[in-house]
Design a protein around this motif. Structure first.
Motif, PDB file in Angstrom:
ATOM      1  N   SER A 383       0.754  -1.270   0.000  1.00 37.31           N
ATOM      2  CA  SER A 383       0.000   0.000   0.000  1.00 37.31           C
ATOM      3  C   SER A 383       0.776   1.308   0.000  1.00 37.31           C
ATOM      4  CB  SER A 383      -1.009   0.046   1.155  1.00 37.31           C
ATOM      5  OG  SER A 383      -1.922  -1.022   1.032  1.00 37.31           O
ATOM      6  N   LEU A 384       2.118   1.283   0.133  1.00 34.93           N
ATOM      7  CA  LEU A 384       2.808   2.574   0.046  1.00 34.93           C
ATOM      8  C   LEU A 384       2.556   3.161  -1.335  1.00 34.93           C
ATOM      9  CD1 LEU A 384       6.166   1.679   1.823  1.00 34.93           C
ATOM     10  CD2 LEU A 384       4.330   3.140   2.695  1.00 34.93           C
ATOM     11  N   GLY A 385       2.188   4.399  -1.379  1.00 35.24           N
ATOM     12  CA  GLY A 385       1.828   5.034  -2.643  1.00 35.24           C
ATOM     13  C   GLY A 385       0.324   5.265  -2.753  1.00 35.24           C
ATOM     14  N   ASN A 461       5.551  15.343  -8.939  1.00 37.08           N
ATOM     15  CA  ASN A 461       4.232  15.990  -8.908  1.00 37.08           C
ATOM     16  C   ASN A 461       3.189  15.113  -8.238  1.00 37.08           C
ATOM     17  OD1 ASN A 461       5.217  18.246 -10.102  1.00 37.08           O
ATOM     18  ND2 ASN A 461       4.589  17.680 -12.187  1.00 37.08           N
ATOM     19  N   TYR A 462       3.290  13.806  -8.490  1.00 37.08           N
ATOM     20  CA  TYR A 462       2.342  12.893  -7.836  1.00 37.08           C
ATOM     21  C   TYR A 462       2.483  12.998  -6.312  1.00 37.08           C
ATOM     22  CZ  TYR A 462       0.159   8.758  -5.938  1.00 37.08           C
ATOM     23  OH  TYR A 462      -0.625   7.932  -5.171  1.00 37.08           O
ATOM     24  N   ILE A 463       3.737  12.993  -5.868  1.00 35.90           N
ATOM     25  CA  ILE A 463       3.963  13.062  -4.413  1.00 35.90           C
ATOM     26  C   ILE A 463       3.427  14.377  -3.859  1.00 35.90           C
ATOM     27  CG2 ILE A 463       5.736  13.140  -2.613  1.00 35.90           C
ATOM     28  CD1 ILE A 463       7.417  11.242  -4.298  1.00 35.90           C
ATOM     29  N   ILE A 464       3.746  15.460  -4.554  1.00 34.24           N
ATOM     30  CA  ILE A 464       3.311  16.770  -4.061  1.00 34.24           C
ATOM     31  C   ILE A 464       1.785  16.820  -3.968  1.00 34.24           C
ATOM     32  CG2 ILE A 464       3.171  19.229  -4.674  1.00 34.24           C
ATOM     33  CD1 ILE A 464       6.078  18.868  -5.846  1.00 34.24           C
ATOM     34  N   GLU A 465       1.110  16.335  -5.014  1.00 35.45           N
ATOM     35  CA  GLU A 465      -0.354  16.446  -5.020  1.00 35.45           C
ATOM     36  C   GLU A 465      -0.984  15.458  -4.045  1.00 35.45           C
ATOM     37  OE1 GLU A 465      -1.530  19.114  -6.004  1.00 35.45           O
ATOM     38  OE2 GLU A 465       0.365  19.624  -6.980  1.00 35.45           O
TER      39      GLU A 465
END
Ligand code: GLA
Length: 792
Positions: A383-385, A461-465
């Motif tokens: 589940s990380l992510g 960007n995925y991490i930021i959002e």
């Protein structure tokens, strides 16, 4: 202050001077770094002339780089920077490979400029100066063998005995140049023997202090795990072999960098030492294209003639004032309760609220929901992510839980591990190429997880959002930003083959961009960095996040040693420390709650245990301790922190303490002392508490935290006092223990700072196997004491 005269340069801080000059051929000769030499602007050239080496003839075997100086061999002088191929056989500062395959560089002085601010390397964190008292000196050198320029950037701050330094390469030619090394700091010294202190370890045993005497050859402290690491912290200290905690020449360097690093000390054949610090060149192979620039991370350098303690104090001040920034810089940090050791992955709203309620009743201020709240996260295998709520565990989601926690009067904090992805996750199924791996090859897993490729913009960007969404929907006041595996299979599917040697550094640059964006976007959130505890405890992270979880080891005895080592370069205001359950989950050791509190209180105090199951007595004690911490919080978190006890400070071979510390408020009106006993020694019972850093001229009320003891502590010795026989651990013994508690010793004196600092306060005598008297100190193994000092 920066002084320049005729190619001579002096960086002056309140108590130190750093002096170098160019020679006739344009080499930069390092002349001096040490205790301050007062210099008038017009006098600098004269001072440098006197300090410059006297060179009149060639030595055997020496190479001469320039016929303009027919006797100068670069191997036999102290240099500001060095490169390969021109006769300096020591480890270099910079290493380039030119388009023709050659790797000799010959950097010569071109010009200098001074900026009235502290400069920061592009894309990397930097020290800052908010009062306008920072200055930078930029020296530009030009390579005679290529069109590459090297800028040496030095920063001074008027209020601080530290210097900052980094290098910047600019490729002004038309061809790509490969950068195999660009260190942050080089210091050549006239010294034949040095004692090096650095800090090694692994998970749960960070910061084991290591001392090495270097006479010949080279000593290296480095890491290749991808991060600053728990194996070798970038803090690197060197001193005269005679230097003590309080006296003698002592130097230290640290890096504002979170990736692979290397610090080395090399004894040259001519009685000189070279110290280098910077990115680990083994993991750097950077293509510097035409017109581009490349910076090394900033290093901080400090010197004190007041020994290890002097260097530590200077670094503490530097970290507090010039590294940590934002809203939380000087703000007292809340006392938290963390769910991890209380429930691990089995987080459930009901349990969480019960724990939070108990914590709130005890006076705690922040609830931190650790791992296990998202996706299908029931273990570390998935589940990380997938940063969406697990509705089975949190029926009203983060938003609902956060509201309920806030209603209890607590702040709400959350654990995230944004740089990682589980193989078993929706994110990995959707974007397998976002994970760091070499296509077509098996990759190494760490804690069942893979690393996201932060060199790629879409991943960042995925991490930021996704993180913005978590922080926003959870109305989060605090974030624990974790990172739980080392880098392996260095490769990015977003980089061309010739750029793969840039991967490690690009990862860190990507990380900095992500955390810069998020900390800017959420300025009120208190961020705490973590990497399986202290696997990324460095000044780079501290430029974004004001505190770091120091170790997953919460055992008071281990922690005392770990925190003592951190104290060499980091103030307690950046060290998160928790009181946990007993026996301890990492060591199975039993230590008294009072000791666990004493050690965790020297730092950012938290609790990480199942308070819902705690005994009434423990909860009562916890309440008292929290009140105490709140009263003394400012001194405990931000006071000047002194080590009072190291091997060398032992008064006798029988001295068995683990640590002694004291913290002193900035105005020196208040102080707190901590003493942690190791194993008890019979018939060794007179202790003195000697402080450091109190104001000699002030008078202090010295008193202790008065303790009461359970009579079980005395075992069947109760029968030496009881009118009737009491069988040990019988119901009668238990019943008596409910009503009768033994008084601990009381300390209560008014003492001058001078006496406290020089002689110390003699303490109540310890129980020594010969009776329990009026004011006997009852010590068992691992007991601690807390002393308070208030100006009268
Ligand atoms: C790491 C951290 C711990 C805890 C766990 C959760 O080990 O260092 O404090 O947050 O992860 O999985």
């Amino acid at each position: 202050m920066i002084i320049v005269q005729d190619g001579c340069f002096a960086l002056q801080t309140p108590h130190t001077s750093y002096i170098f000059r160019k020679d006739a051929a344009g080499n930069l000769l390092h002349l001096y770094y040490g205790e301050k030499i007062e210099i008038e602007e017009e006098g600098l050239a004269k001072v440098c002339e006197i300090m410059a080496p006297v060179i009149t003839n060639q030595n055997g075997c020496s190479l001469i780089a320039d016929t303009a100086q027919p006797n100068l061999c670069l191997d036999d002088v102290c240099l500001e920077i060095s490169s390969r191929g021109k006769g300096d056989m020591r480890e270099p500062y910079v290493e380039l490979v030119l388009a023709d395959g050659s790797s000799t560089s010959d950097f010569r002085y071109e010009n200098y400029r001074i900026e009235e601010s502290l400069l920061t390397p592009e894309g990397l964190p930097g020290a800052y100066e908010e009062k306008g008292n920072g200055q930078s000196l930029v020296i530009t050198l030009a390579d005679r063998n290529s069109k590459v320029k090297l800028e040496l950037v030095y920063g001074v701050m008027e209020d601080c005995d530290c210097l900052v330094r980094y290098g910047r390469l600019v490729n002004s030619g038309e061809e790509t140049v490969t950068v195999n090394r660009l260190m942050s700091m080089q210091l050549d010294m006239e010294a034949g023997v040095l004692k090096i202190t650095d800090f090694h370890g692994d998970w749960a045993r960070e910061m084991a202090k290591n001392e090495t005497i270097l006479r010949q050859g080279k000593y290296v402290n480095d890491t290749s795990v991808g991060f600053s690491s728990n194996r070798a912290n970038p803090l690197f200290i060197w001193a005269d072999t005679e230097t003590t905690q309080e006296y003698g020449d002592c130097y230290a360097v640290n890096l504002l960098y979170s990736g692979n690093h290397r610090e080395s000390a090399q004894a040259g054949g001519h009685g000189k030492m070279r110290i280098l610090a910077g990115m680990n060149p083994d993991y750097l192979c950077w293509q510097l294209e035409a017109g581009e620039a490349f910076c090394s991370p900033q290093a901080v350098l400090t010197y004190s003639h007041q020994g290890y303690q002097g260097v530590s104090g200077q670094l503490h001040y530097f970290v507090r004032e010039h590294i940590v920034r934002g809203e939380w810089k000087h703000k007292e940090r809340p006392i938290l309760i963390n769910s991890w050791e209380a429930m691990y992955f089995d987080v459930q709203e009901k349990k969480i609220l019960k724990l939070a309620r108990t914590a709130a009743n005890a006076g705690m201020e922040l609830f931190v929901l650790d791992d296990g709240w998202f996706g299908k996260r029931n273990s570390d295998a998935s589940s990380l992510g997938d940063w969406y709520d697990n509705k089975e565990k949190l029926p009203t989601g983060l938003a609902g839980l956060s509201e309920k926690i806030h209603k209890l009067g607590l702040k709400f904090g959350i654990w995230v591990e944004p740089e990682m992805v589980s193989e078993d996750s929706d994110l990995y199924r959707k974007h397998p190429d976002w994970a760091v791996r070499i296509p077509g090859q098996e990759h190494a897993l760490g804690r069942n997880q893979m690393v996201l490729d932060l060199t790629r913009e879409e991943v960042r960007n995925y991490i930021i959002e996704s993180m913005s969404d978590v922080f926003f929907r959870g109305k989060v006041d605090y974030v624990k930003w974790d990172m739980n595996r080392n880098l392996s299979d260095y490769y990015s599917q977003g980089l061309a083959p010739r750029h793969q040697g840039e991967f490690g550094h690009r990862y860190i640059l990507g990380l900095y961009q992500v955390i810069q964006t998020l900390t800017d976007r959420f300025p009120h959130i208190l961020f705490e960095a973590c990497a399986s505890g202290g696997n990324r405890f460095d000044l780079g992270m501290l430029c974004f996040m004001p505190q770091i979880w120091a170790s997953d080891n919460t055992d008071a005895i281990s922690r005392a040693r770990i925190q003592n080592s951190y104290s060499y370069g980091y103030p307690q205001s950046v060290i998160a420390a928790h009181v946990s359950g007993c026996p301890n989950h990492q060591t199975l050791r039993r230590t008294p709650l009072t000791s666990r509190f004493a050690i965790a209180s020297v730092g950012i105090l938290g609790y990480e245990c199942n308070l819902s199951d705690a005994s009434m007595e423990d909860m009562e004690e916890i309440k008292v301790e929290i009140e105490l911490y709140k009263k003394w919080r400012n001194v405990l978190q931000f006071g000047d922190w002194y080590r009072l006890y190291e091997e060398a400070d032992k008064k006798s071979v029988y001295d068995m303490d683990v640590i002694r510390w004291n913290m002193v408020s900035a105005d020196k009106s208040k102080a707190v002392g901590i003493m942690l006993q190791g194993e008890i020694l019979a018939n060794y019972s007179h202790h003195v508490f000697k402080t450091r850093g109190l104001d000699d001229a002030k008078k202090y009320h010295f008193y202790n935290r008065a303790l009461k003891y359970d009579i079980h502590r005395m075992g069947d010795l109760i029968n030496t006092m009881a009118p009737v026989h009491v069988k040990q651990d019988s119901l009668l013994h238990d019943a008596i223990s409910k009503f009768i508690r033994l008084d601990g010793e009381k300390e209560d004196k008014v003492v001058s700072g001078a006496v406290m600092n020089r002689h110390g306060v003699p303490l109540a005598q310890n129980y020594a196997g010969t009776g329990y008297g009026q004011n006997t100190a009852l010590y068992q193994d691992y007991d601690a004491r807390i002393y308070f000092m208030e100006e009268v």
